[in-house]
Design a protein around this motif. Structure first.
Motif, PDB file in Angstrom:
ATOM      1  N   UNK A   1       0.836  -1.201   0.000  1.00  0.00           N
ATOM      2  CA  UNK A   1       0.000   0.000   0.000  1.00  0.00           C
ATOM      3  C   UNK A   1       0.873   1.254   0.000  1.00  0.00           C
ATOM      4  N   UNK A   2       0.260   2.341  -0.474  1.00  0.00           N
ATOM      5  CA  UNK A   2       0.990   3.614  -0.557  1.00  0.00           C
ATOM      6  C   UNK A   2       0.756   4.508   0.654  1.00  0.00           C
ATOM      7  N   UNK A   3      -0.082   4.076   1.571  1.00  0.00           N
ATOM      8  CA  UNK A   3      -0.301   4.887   2.755  1.00  0.00           C
ATOM      9  C   UNK A   3      -1.493   4.426   3.556  1.00  0.00           C
ATOM     10  N   UNK A   4      -1.706   5.063   4.728  1.00  0.00           N
ATOM     11  CA  UNK A   4      -2.777   4.663   5.636  1.00  0.00           C
ATOM     12  C   UNK A   4      -4.122   5.287   5.329  1.00  0.00           C
ATOM     13  N   UNK A   5      -4.155   6.228   4.384  1.00  0.00           N
ATOM     14  CA  UNK A   5      -5.418   6.893   4.049  1.00  0.00           C
ATOM     15  C   UNK A   5      -5.354   7.367   2.601  1.00  0.00           C
ATOM     16  N   UNK A   6      -6.521   7.730   2.066  1.00  0.00           N
ATOM     17  CA  UNK A   6      -6.599   8.111   0.658  1.00  0.00           C
ATOM     18  C   UNK A   6      -5.803   9.369   0.354  1.00  0.00           C
ATOM     19  N   UNK A   7      -5.782  10.315   1.279  1.00  0.00           N
ATOM     20  CA  UNK A   7      -5.065  11.568   1.036  1.00  0.00           C
ATOM     21  C   UNK A   7      -3.583  11.315   0.800  1.00  0.00           C
ATOM     22  N   UNK A   8      -3.022  10.337   1.492  1.00  0.00           N
ATOM     23  CA  UNK A   8      -1.611   9.994   1.330  1.00  0.00           C
ATOM     24  C   UNK A   8      -1.387   9.099   0.125  1.00  0.00           C
ATOM     25  N   UNK A   9      -2.249   8.094  -0.023  1.00  0.00           N
ATOM     26  CA  UNK A   9      -2.007   7.053  -1.024  1.00  0.00           C
ATOM     27  C   UNK A   9      -2.372   7.468  -2.438  1.00  0.00           C
ATOM     28  N   UNK A  10      -3.447   8.229  -2.604  1.00  0.00           N
ATOM     29  CA  UNK A  10      -3.959   8.506  -3.954  1.00  0.00           C
ATOM     30  C   UNK A  10      -2.932   9.167  -4.872  1.00  0.00           C
ATOM     31  N   UNK A  11      -2.223  10.221  -4.440  1.00  0.00           N
ATOM     32  CA  UNK A  11      -1.263  10.850  -5.364  1.00  0.00           C
ATOM     33  C   UNK A  11      -0.162   9.898  -5.813  1.00  0.00           C
ATOM     34  N   UNK A  12       0.237   8.978  -4.945  1.00  0.00           N
ATOM     35  CA  UNK A  12       1.297   8.029  -5.300  1.00  0.00           C
ATOM     36  C   UNK A  12       0.772   6.982  -6.278  1.00  0.00           C
ATOM     37  N   UNK A  13      -0.434   6.465  -6.021  1.00  0.00           N
ATOM     38  CA  UNK A  13      -1.017   5.497  -6.941  1.00  0.00           C
ATOM     39  C   UNK A  13      -1.249   6.130  -8.311  1.00  0.00           C
ATOM     40  N   UNK A  14      -1.679   7.382  -8.326  1.00  0.00           N
ATOM     41  CA  UNK A  14      -1.868   8.094  -9.589  1.00  0.00           C
ATOM     42  C   UNK A  14      -0.541   8.246 -10.325  1.00  0.00           C
ATOM     43  N   UNK A  15       0.526   8.614  -9.608  1.00  0.00           N
ATOM     44  CA  UNK A  15       1.839   8.793 -10.237  1.00  0.00           C
ATOM     45  C   UNK A  15       2.320   7.496 -10.873  1.00  0.00           C
ATOM     46  N   UNK A  16       2.128   6.371 -10.187  1.00  0.00           N
ATOM     47  CA  UNK A  16       2.550   5.085 -10.735  1.00  0.00           C
ATOM     48  C   UNK A  16       1.735   4.752 -11.983  1.00  0.00           C
ATOM     49  N   UNK A  17       0.417   4.914 -11.904  1.00  0.00           N
ATOM     50  CA  UNK A  17      -0.422   4.619 -13.065  1.00  0.00           C
ATOM     51  C   UNK A  17      -0.028   5.480 -14.258  1.00  0.00           C
ATOM     52  N   UNK A  18       0.205   6.753 -14.024  1.00  0.00           N
ATOM     53  CA  UNK A  18       0.559   7.646 -15.124  1.00  0.00           C
ATOM     54  C   UNK A  18       1.916   7.296 -15.726  1.00  0.00           C
ATOM     55  N   UNK A  19       2.865   6.927 -14.882  1.00  0.00           N
ATOM     56  CA  UNK A  19       4.178   6.546 -15.394  1.00  0.00           C
ATOM     57  C   UNK A  19       4.120   5.294 -16.242  1.00  0.00           C
ATOM     58  N   UNK A  20       3.415   4.292 -15.772  1.00  0.00           N
ATOM     59  CA  UNK A  20       3.272   3.056 -16.536  1.00  0.00           C
ATOM     60  C   UNK A  20       2.570   3.319 -17.863  1.00  0.00           C
ATOM     61  N   UNK A  21       1.549   4.159 -17.829  1.00  0.00           N
ATOM     62  CA  UNK A  21       0.798   4.459 -19.050  1.00  0.00           C
ATOM     63  C   UNK A  21       1.648   5.237 -20.049  1.00  0.00           C
ATOM     64  N   UNK A  22       2.532   6.089 -19.576  1.00  0.00           N
ATOM     65  CA  UNK A  22       3.435   6.799 -20.481  1.00  0.00           C
ATOM     66  C   UNK A  22       4.345   5.830 -21.235  1.00  0.00           C
ATOM     67  N   UNK A  23       4.616   4.694 -20.617  1.00  0.00           N
ATOM     68  CA  UNK A  23       5.451   3.676 -21.263  1.00  0.00           C
ATOM     69  C   UNK A  23       4.656   2.820 -22.248  1.00  0.00           C
ATOM     70  N   UNK A  24       3.365   3.054 -22.350  1.00  0.00           N
ATOM     71  CA  UNK A  24       2.533   2.284 -23.270  1.00  0.00           C
ATOM     72  C   UNK A  24       1.877   1.073 -22.648  1.00  0.00           C
ATOM     73  N   UNK A  25       1.954   0.964 -21.332  1.00  0.00           N
ATOM     74  CA  UNK A  25       1.340  -0.170 -20.638  1.00  0.00           C
ATOM     75  C   UNK A  25      -0.090   0.133 -20.232  1.00  0.00           C
ATOM     76  N   UNK A  26      -0.907  -0.903 -20.165  1.00  0.00           N
ATOM     77  CA  UNK A  26      -2.176  -0.805 -19.489  1.00  0.00           C
ATOM     78  C   UNK A  26      -1.959  -0.940 -17.994  1.00  0.00           C
ATOM     79  N   UNK A  27      -2.916  -0.473 -17.200  1.00  0.00           N
ATOM     80  CA  UNK A  27      -2.798  -0.475 -15.746  1.00  0.00           C
ATOM     81  C   UNK A  27      -4.089  -0.989 -15.120  1.00  0.00           C
TER      82      UNK A  27
END
Length: 363
Positions: A167-193
């Motif tokens: 997990x990226x954190x104990x609550x949505x405020x902490x975890x959401x920006x990190x999960x978004x960053x990972x999804x966006x990075x993977x998608x920039x590489x042409x991957x599905x997420x």
């Protein structure tokens, strides 16, 4: 001027309509394939006879990018896809203890809880590199990121996520920006997420892969921690994986993957997600063993899901055949399967160099 009827030429819905019912059903399955045993005669036979649209690489390997690429090439050669379609290859490449592909050419990926210490831009750039390595190995879809949170009171006893640092954190405020960053990075590489495991596995004790009767007694339909899923969906995640735990305060007694309340009302309705809904494993997972294999597949699809993950090749044909039989006997289900297939083809067309000969932007 008359209103045009039917799907736009070149759309993924038009391509889905060109497939026969068995071919459509095949696109709704993802078969687990061991990276250790590779393309066995059994796996080759199943792929050749079921039109299965996706495979999931299971188990940990040190084969490196070249070794994994050899396996993905073999799988694509063995798979009998309908004209205009290619086999989609997926993997769980989250980081930490859930990094399935290692060896030369693959970076060591830290666990999500460690990734969360990076600045968002730094994490996004790192995820793009990890995605490029997966693409080089012939992978199209990373079943990541974990968007669920693990509250502090569950961290030491939450076996599927917290104990493993997924997990990226104990609550949505902490975890959401990190999960978004990972999804966006993977998608920039042409991957599905794939954001997982909706509506979150951070408040259970048992791991549904290894334990039955895993129940969440805390999460509610309007739980504030679901904001993390909402934000990853807003960022354009390709798919959402639905778990198999039971949520007593949402749909008592019904595993999430079989629950229209979870899939249709919450994920499709409350969060307005119109992409591909993927199940957690419905093959080998202990949580679903009390349900007959065919009923696992049809139950998930009836509840609103699109792609069945099956980690047990020995029951794959039975699952596919049960779904084909359902389509043949129920015209309403046949229409739903056509729409599900179109969503899957949208995803396949959007990843890498395109795995479906259609335009996901057309409707």
């Amino acid at each position: 001027m008359p209103t045009p009827s039917g799907p736009a030429p070149g759309s993924c819905l038009a391509l889905a309509q060109e497939l026969d019912p068995a071919e459509q059903v095949g696109q709704l399955f993802m078969l687990g394939v061991s990276t250790e045993s590779g393309l066995t005669p059994q796996v080759a036979e199943v792929l050749a006879t079921t039109s299965t649209g996706q495979v999931l690489l299971l188990g940990d390997t040190q084969a490196g990018v070249e070794g994994v690429r050899a396996l993905t090439d073999d799988l694509r050669t063995a798979d009998d896809q309908p004209k205009g379609l290619g086999l989609l290859v997926a993997v769980d490449q989250e980081g930490g203890q859930v990094q399935r592909l290692r060896g030369p050419g693959f970076d060591r990926i830290p666990a999500a809880i460690e990734q969360a210490q990076l600045a968002d831009d730094e994490l996004r750039a790192a995820a793009e590199v990890w995605g490029e390595q997966l693409r080089a190995a012939g992978v199209d879809l990373d079943l990541a990121p974990v968007a669920g949170v693990v509250p502090p009171e569950f961290a030491g006893r939450n076996e599927p996520i917290g104990v493993l640092g997924r997990h990226y954190g104990p609550d949505a405020a902490t975890a959401a920006p990190k999960a978004v960053a990972v999804a966006e990075g993977l998608q920039r590489a042409g991957l599905g997420t794939s954001a997982k495991h909706f509506p979150g596995l951070g408040r259970v004790e048992g791991n549904t892969d290894f334990a039955a009767d895993v129940v969440d007694t805390d999460t509610t339909r309007d739980d504030p921690e679901l904001v993390a899923f909402a934000e990853v969906i807003e960022a354009g995640v390709s798919s959402v994986m639905v778990g198999t735990a039971v949520y007593d305060l949402i749909d008592p007694g019904v595993p999430a993957a079989f629950s229209p309340v979870v899939i249709e009302e919450m994920l499709r309705g409350d969060l307005d997600f119109d992409g591909v809904v993927i199940s957690d494993d419905l093959g080998a997972a202990a949580q679903v063993q009390s349900v007959a294999p065919g009923e696992r597949a049809t139950g998930f699809l009836r509840a609103g899901g699109d792609v069945v993950i099956n980690g047990d090749p020995t029951i794959h044909t039975a699952m596919v055949e049960a779904t084909v039989a359902l389509v043949e006997e129920d015209p309403d289900i046949a229409d739903e399967v056509e729409a599900k297939t179109a969503r899957v083809l949208d995803l396949k067309a959007s990843v890498g160099d395109g795995l479906a000969d259609c335009d996901p932007a057309r409707r």
